[in-house]
Write an enzyme that holds these catalytic residues in place. Structure first.
Site, short mmCIF file in Angstrom:
data_model
loop_
_atom_site.label_atom_id
_atom_site.label_comp_id
_atom_site.label_asym_id
_atom_site.label_seq_id
_atom_site.Cartn_x
_atom_site.Cartn_y
_atom_site.Cartn_z
CG ASN A 107 35.80 43.82 42.78
OD1 ASN A 107 35.29 44.50 43.20
ND2 ASN A 107 37.07 43.78 42.18
CE LYS A 135 36.66 44.57 38.47
NZ LYS A 135 38.14 44.54 37.54
CG HIS A 190 41.34 45.12 42.90
ND1 HIS A 190 41.86 45.53 41.82
CD2 HIS A 190 40.86 43.95 42.63
CE1 HIS A 190 41.16 44.91 40.73
NE2 HIS A 190 40.34 43.80 41.41
CD GLU A 224 40.32 47.16 38.52
OE1 GLU A 224 39.18 47.44 39.55
OE2 GLU A 224 40.13 46.10 37.82
CD GLU A 270 42.08 39.62 41.71
OE1 GLU A 270 41.11 39.20 41.30
OE2 GLU A 270 42.23 41.04 41.66
N GLY A 315 40.34 41.62 33.91
CA GLY A 315 39.27 42.46 32.88
C GLY A 315 39.99 42.40 31.40
CB SER A 346 39.73 36.85 32.38
OG SER A 346 40.06 38.16 32.12
C1 PEP Z 1 38.84 41.49 39.77
O1 PEP Z 1 38.36 42.96 39.59
O2 PEP Z 1 39.25 41.17 40.60
C2 PEP Z 1 38.73 40.62 38.46
C3 PEP Z 1 39.37 39.63 38.57
O3 PEP Z 1 38.15 41.13 37.47
P1 PEP Z 1 37.84 40.21 36.13
O4 PEP Z 1 37.05 39.03 36.64
O5 PEP Z 1 36.71 40.94 35.24
O6 PEP Z 1 38.80 39.95 35.35
#
Ligand code: PEP
Length: 251
Positions: free
Chosen positions: A9, A11, A95, A97, A167, A173, A213
């Site tokens: 992803n 973003k 997601h 975000e 998630e 992040g 992460s």
């Molecule tokens: C994500 O945006 O779905 C995500 C898991 O980001 P990151 O790997 O940076 O934590």
């Protein structure tokens, strides 16, 4: 037997030239004998060139969002049909975000899922608890609630086409991934919820991937867990070497 999915992803990162460079670097590494399915999820503006660059590679394309509406006077939105026409197979829905920054709630997420499925897209439905909810011992209930509202009135076929991404919000992040046993525990819980709603056979088919992460360093210990069927990767997918190292962690 579920094939693991490693999805990147991107973003709101990468201009068109940057997207093409990243794809170029990845294409050289990901071979057709790769045991994982690989998907790239660039920003909307790069979808068209990414589709052309990925043709014939076996790497799938996904979008980060779609409108719950079919089309018309909806300024600024992108429809499911548009995503299909540009070559997307997958679309991220729910997601954290989008839930946090754009106030997307479970009712809207449900509409987006139905729209994606009716257009022939395969949704990647993101669910996860906040740190406060985990600390309060509510993680399982939060996820159950998000899932049940999302898959309300799903047919078995719709469920089969949906990938669930666990998630934990506190892991996205932050550099603080869920421990493999913590993630496995929630993935097992999610599979049991699919089982109780759609039956054991379908529960064994549905892919449940982990995001938060994921790095080359922690990917093997996460991906080896019996109910973790891949990874949704944010930051580490923006660099070809680190994303490829995560793909290589799939056996
Ligand atoms: C994500 O945006 O779905 C995500 C898991 O980001 P990151 O790997 O940076 O934590």
């Amino acid at each position: 037997m579920r094939k693991q999915l490693i999805a990147g992803n991107w973003k709101m990162n990468t201009t068109i030239p940057e997207s093409l460079e990243l794809i170029h670097q990845l294409k050289e590494r990901v071979s057709s004998s790769c045991p994982a399915e690989v998907a790239l999820i660039p920003p909307f503006t790069s979808l068209s060139v990414a589709a052309a660059a990925l043709r014939g590679t076996g790497i799938q394309l996904g979008a980060q969002n779609l409108s719950h509406l079919a089309g018309g006077a909806v300024t600024g939105e992108i429809s499911g049909a548009m995503l299909v026409s540009v070559g997307c197979r997958y679309v991220l829905i729910g997601h954290s975000e989008r839930r946090k920054l754009f106030q997307e709630n479970d009712a809207l997420i449900h509409l987006k899922l139905k729209m994606a499925l009716s257009e022939g897209l395969w949704p990647i439905l993101c669910v996860g608890e906040s740190w406060e909810e985990r600390e309060a011992g509510q993680a399982r209930d939060v996820i159950k609630n998000q899932l049940e509202k999302s898959w309300n009135h799903f047919t078995p076929m719709e469920m089969r086409k949906t990938t669930i991404a666990y998630e934990p919000v506190w892991a996205i992040g932050t550099g603080k991934n869920a421990q493999p046993e913590q993630a496995q525990d929630i993935h097992e819980h999610i599979r049991a919820l699919v089982d109780s709603q759609f039956g054991a056979e379908l529960a064994q088919e549905v892919r449940i991937i982990y995001g938060g992460s994921v790095t080359p360093e922690n990917s093997s210990s996460l991906l080896i867990q019996p109910d973790i069927d891949g990874a949704l990767v944010g930051g580490a997918s923006l660099e070809a070497n680190s994303f490829y190292a995560i793909i290589e962690a799939v056996h």
